[in-house]
Structure formats: structure tokens, C-alpha cells
Design a protein around this motif. Sequence first.
Motif, mmCIF file in Angstrom:
data_model
loop_
_atom_site.group_PDB
_atom_site.id
_atom_site.type_symbol
_atom_site.label_atom_id
_atom_site.label_comp_id
_atom_site.label_asym_id
_atom_site.label_seq_id
_atom_site.Cartn_x
_atom_site.Cartn_y
_atom_site.Cartn_z
ATOM 1 N N MET A 76 -21.855 42.448 15.029
ATOM 2 C CA MET A 76 -21.497 41.257 14.247
ATOM 3 C C MET A 76 -22.743 40.442 13.971
ATOM 4 O O MET A 76 -23.542 40.215 14.887
ATOM 5 C CB MET A 76 -20.567 40.359 15.076
ATOM 6 C CG MET A 76 -19.191 40.901 15.292
ATOM 7 S SD MET A 76 -18.409 40.056 16.706
ATOM 8 C CE MET A 76 -18.892 41.182 18.042
ATOM 9 N N ASP A 91 -15.018 38.727 23.315
ATOM 10 C CA ASP A 91 -14.102 39.686 22.693
ATOM 11 C C ASP A 91 -14.710 40.335 21.452
ATOM 12 O O ASP A 91 -15.898 40.159 21.160
ATOM 13 C CB ASP A 91 -12.744 39.029 22.403
ATOM 14 C CG ASP A 91 -12.825 37.950 21.329
ATOM 15 O OD1 ASP A 91 -13.848 37.864 20.608
ATOM 16 O OD2 ASP A 91 -11.856 37.183 21.201
ATOM 17 N N GLU A 92 -13.882 41.055 20.712
ATOM 18 C CA GLU A 92 -14.364 41.830 19.565
ATOM 19 C C GLU A 92 -14.820 40.952 18.408
ATOM 20 O O GLU A 92 -15.467 41.435 17.482
ATOM 21 C CB GLU A 92 -13.292 42.837 19.118
ATOM 22 C CG GLU A 92 -12.102 42.248 18.378
ATOM 23 C CD GLU A 92 -11.131 41.499 19.288
ATOM 24 O OE1 GLU A 92 -11.314 41.520 20.528
ATOM 25 O OE2 GLU A 92 -10.189 40.876 18.757
ATOM 26 N N LYS A 93 -14.485 39.656 18.449
ATOM 27 C CA LYS A 93 -14.973 38.737 17.417
ATOM 28 C C LYS A 93 -16.187 37.956 17.902
ATOM 29 O O LYS A 93 -16.710 37.093 17.216
ATOM 30 C CB LYS A 93 -13.862 37.767 17.008
ATOM 31 C CG LYS A 93 -12.735 38.460 16.251
ATOM 32 C CD LYS A 93 -11.703 37.458 15.788
ATOM 33 C CE LYS A 93 -10.599 38.174 14.998
ATOM 34 N NZ LYS A 93 -9.447 37.294 14.774
ATOM 35 N N GLY A 94 -16.595 38.221 19.149
ATOM 36 C CA GLY A 94 -17.737 37.511 19.716
ATOM 37 C C GLY A 94 -17.348 36.224 20.420
ATOM 38 O O GLY A 94 -18.204 35.556 21.005
ATOM 39 N N ASN A 95 -16.081 35.852 20.382
ATOM 40 C CA ASN A 95 -15.655 34.619 21.052
ATOM 41 C C ASN A 95 -15.775 34.750 22.566
ATOM 42 O O ASN A 95 -15.414 35.781 23.128
ATOM 43 C CB ASN A 95 -14.212 34.274 20.688
ATOM 44 C CG ASN A 95 -14.086 33.863 19.233
ATOM 45 O OD1 ASN A 95 -14.920 33.117 18.712
ATOM 46 N ND2 ASN A 95 -13.059 34.372 18.557
ATOM 47 N N TYR A 140 -20.153 44.492 20.262
ATOM 48 C CA TYR A 140 -18.959 44.604 21.113
ATOM 49 C C TYR A 140 -18.663 46.092 21.194
ATOM 50 O O TYR A 140 -18.597 46.775 20.172
ATOM 51 C CB TYR A 140 -17.785 43.863 20.468
ATOM 52 C CG TYR A 140 -16.448 44.138 21.116
ATOM 53 C CD1 TYR A 140 -16.047 43.447 22.247
ATOM 54 C CD2 TYR A 140 -15.587 45.103 20.595
ATOM 55 C CE1 TYR A 140 -14.817 43.705 22.845
ATOM 56 C CE2 TYR A 140 -14.348 45.366 21.188
ATOM 57 C CZ TYR A 140 -13.977 44.663 22.317
ATOM 58 O OH TYR A 140 -12.764 44.916 22.916
ATOM 59 N N ARG A 166 -19.494 47.850 17.829
ATOM 60 C CA ARG A 166 -19.288 47.149 16.564
ATOM 61 C C ARG A 166 -20.223 45.959 16.577
ATOM 62 O O ARG A 166 -20.210 45.174 17.526
ATOM 63 C CB ARG A 166 -17.845 46.668 16.453
ATOM 64 C CG ARG A 166 -16.867 47.812 16.327
ATOM 65 C CD ARG A 166 -15.476 47.295 16.139
ATOM 66 N NE ARG A 166 -14.520 48.402 16.152
ATOM 67 C CZ ARG A 166 -13.212 48.228 16.155
ATOM 68 N NH1 ARG A 166 -12.719 47.007 16.155
ATOM 69 N NH2 ARG A 166 -12.409 49.265 16.175
ATOM 70 N N ASP A 216 -16.375 49.050 21.452
ATOM 71 C CA ASP A 216 -14.975 49.443 21.282
ATOM 72 C C ASP A 216 -14.709 50.581 22.268
ATOM 73 O O ASP A 216 -15.174 51.702 22.088
ATOM 74 C CB ASP A 216 -14.758 49.898 19.833
ATOM 75 C CG ASP A 216 -13.300 50.224 19.555
ATOM 76 O OD1 ASP A 216 -12.616 50.774 20.446
ATOM 77 O OD2 ASP A 216 -12.835 49.933 18.443
ATOM 78 N N TYR A 251 -20.184 31.985 22.063
ATOM 79 C CA TYR A 251 -20.042 33.350 21.569
ATOM 80 C C TYR A 251 -20.903 34.245 22.440
ATOM 81 O O TYR A 251 -21.814 33.770 23.110
ATOM 82 C CB TYR A 251 -20.513 33.428 20.107
ATOM 83 C CG TYR A 251 -19.839 32.415 19.230
ATOM 84 C CD1 TYR A 251 -18.618 32.693 18.626
ATOM 85 C CD2 TYR A 251 -20.394 31.146 19.056
ATOM 86 C CE1 TYR A 251 -17.962 31.744 17.857
ATOM 87 C CE2 TYR A 251 -19.754 30.190 18.286
ATOM 88 C CZ TYR A 251 -18.537 30.488 17.693
ATOM 89 O OH TYR A 251 -17.890 29.534 16.946
#
Lengths: 142, 142, 142
Positions: free
Chosen positions: B62, A94-98, B51, B60, B53, B100
Motif C-alpha cells: 500500500m 490489518d490489510e488496509k494498514g490500520n 501486508y 500486498r 496475505d 498505520y
Amino acid sequence: MKKVRSRQLFMGKLDHGADLLEEISHVCRIEDIGLGRIEALGAVRKACIGYYDQKAREYRFMDLNRHLEITHLIGNISLKDGAPIVHAHITLADEKGNAYGGHLAPGTIVFACEFILETFDGPVFTRGLDHQTGLPLWTMSE
Amino acid sequence: MKKVRSRQLFMGKLDHGADLLEEISHVCRIEDIGLGRIEALGAVRKACIGYYDQKAREYRFMDLNRHLEITHLIGNISLKDGAPIVHAHITLADEKGNAYGGHLAPGTIVFACEFILETFDGPVFTRGLDHQTGLPLWTMSE
Amino acid sequence: MKKVRSRQLFMGKLDHGADLLEEISHVCRIEDIGLGRIEALGAVRKACIGYYDQKAREYRFMDLNRHLEITHLIGNISLKDGAPIVHAHITLADEKGNAYGGHLAPGTIVFACEFILETFDGPVFTRGLDHQTGLPLWTMSE
């Protein structure tokens, strides 16, 4: 295990908006691919993944109604009831890298997906009910 | 999808301290590899993952400033603006086993990394802007 | 990196209840496979995974005493002290779809596992202590 031989190799992308599992299955049916492997990466608009409950002996399906990266898809192609069947597992993020993952189910919708598909020549691999697990595994004893 | 043929297979490791994506890209440029696939496992000193978007149509990125296992890296090699481009996704895990993942970006530093790289002969796969997704996808219609 | 050539390709499943890493290692020993790659998917009754502590230079092992999907296993086969050694990383997922991963260790028990194993011809890849990382990496300089 049984010996197989590499026959053909394909590289391509799936259509935006396609159902990931159904699209791969469709390719295998129209190209008459009954044995092989597939790998892919990309992104999905949403995902449906399965977890096999080993006690209840049934799949539990989860909908992930989010935009996710496909960090990896791996699958094999064999036969069930005489038709090609794709068995694939997918890892997502997901967008948090999880990261998330499971058995790829219909309902996983392609945003973008690049794959490599290798077909094999070899003995027939047929899925039939395995009584030990309750899963449609290869009947290797034949 | 298009038919490709396996040309060469390489097995090796990346240098400790190297930038993972840049090192693979460098290998492809010096070996003149414009079509292929790569897989790898290992560990990183830190990672930078993207990620996409899907609404904003931009990546994006991280930074994961931690020591992580590479549980899997998958990538393909094609051409963009006439030069080899590596598109890879990575799955990582921390000291608790939590996973991750995302699009591999520069800034991911190798601790140890073992890879298998397969080059293909086949049609030219060129990346160009895909208007439906905003991504540099293969222009398969040619 | 060094050039290798595909020799043989096998597709199969591991026995229910087998130790995942030991079973793959056993196959490599009895088939005399000293160079190759393996990929797999499936499910485990429980897992034991390792995280390499890059500062302490030692593996920390974690037991995941739960039923988990194998969303992906990737591994390579080379030699250590003259015998085949399998180095594999695994990605797993639980009943909520959350993903975990790490270095595959003994103690990971197969529920069901389907694999593709490719053997290579090529130079000897031997693992020896790498002083920079403390890991048994390939001694590529030979």
C-alpha cells in the motif's frame, strides 16, 4: 528505577501456530529467565488484546479474529509469585494498514514471529498489587 | 532461538530524501553487518507498507502518499543469499494521530529519521523459503 | 552515524500521575544522562501528541483526553543547549483497540509506565536547527 546488567542476548523465531504470550512465557520458564526484555515483529492468525479500564480497574479483552501484521511487540520479564511473568504490549495492522494495539493476552496465535530477547542480571523485580492502580506493578520500595 | 552477543552500537540519522529501507540496507552492506537489530523514529514524506496475505501467500503493498510521523520502526538484520537483509516493520501516524503500520517496503521516503543500530556476533542467520508460511524465514534447524 | 558504547542499563517505573515526558527528562537531568535510549509500555490518563507539519514546518499538538494504553514508547537522549533532551514517539490504543501515535509532548499523564533506559558513552550528540526540515536534528558533521 534500578540498575541492571545485560547478561545474555537471544535471537530467534516462534513456532507457527503457537500462542504468542504463552510461548514467550514458556521460553522464560525453561531458560529460567526472571529479568529481561523482549521485542518482536511478525504476523498473527488472530489476536487477543487487553485494554485496562482505569475506572473499573479491570482489563477488557478484545478478540481480533483476523490475520494481522505485528508491527511491534515490546515486553519485559520479571517475577510474580516466584515465577517469570512476561508483560507485553503489541501493535498490529490489518490489510488496509490500520493499526490496533493493547496488552498482549493469551489467544494471540503466531503466523510468523521473530524476536530478540535480552536477559538481565540485577535485583529481583517482583510484581504485587498496586493499590493506586489495581495493577500488578513492581514493588520497587523494597 | 540462538545466543548472540552485542558487538557494536551505532546512533545516527538518515539523510533527508533517502529511501528508508534501502538506506538502512546500504549501511548494512557497506559496514558488513550481517546480524543485528535496528530501531528508529522520525517522519516520512510518504510510505509504502506491506501486508502479508496469509491465504494467498503474498504481500500486498500500500502507498500512503502523505506526510506521516514514524512512531516506531523495529527491524532485524540477517543474511539472504549471502548478503545482509533488513526485515523491518513500521508504525506511522497522520495529522489526526491515527496510526498505520506494516512491513516496511521500498518507496518509504525519509523526512527525518533517528536510529539506533546494534550489531551482533553469533551464528549465521540465513533466510530461506519456509513452506508453512511461504515467507523467507530463518532456517534455524541448521 | 557514530559509534557509541552501552554504559548503564536501568529498569523501572514512573510515578502514577507524573507527566511522562517531563519525568523521563527529569531522570536524565538528575542522573546526568546525555546520551542513550529509552523504551516503555503502560497506560496514560490522557495524552498530548505532536504531528510535524512538514510544509508549515511546525508541530501541531493534539490532546487525547482519554484513558489509553501505551502500546509502545521509543526515545533517544542527546543534548540541546548543553542539557539532556529526550526525543520520544509514542503509540497508544483505546478501549476498542484503535491505535494512535505521534511525537510525545508534555501533557501526557502516566497511569502506569514501565521503562528500560540504556545510557551510552560516546561522542557528544547535540541538537541544532536543521535548515532542510526546520527540526532540531543532530549536527553530525562535527
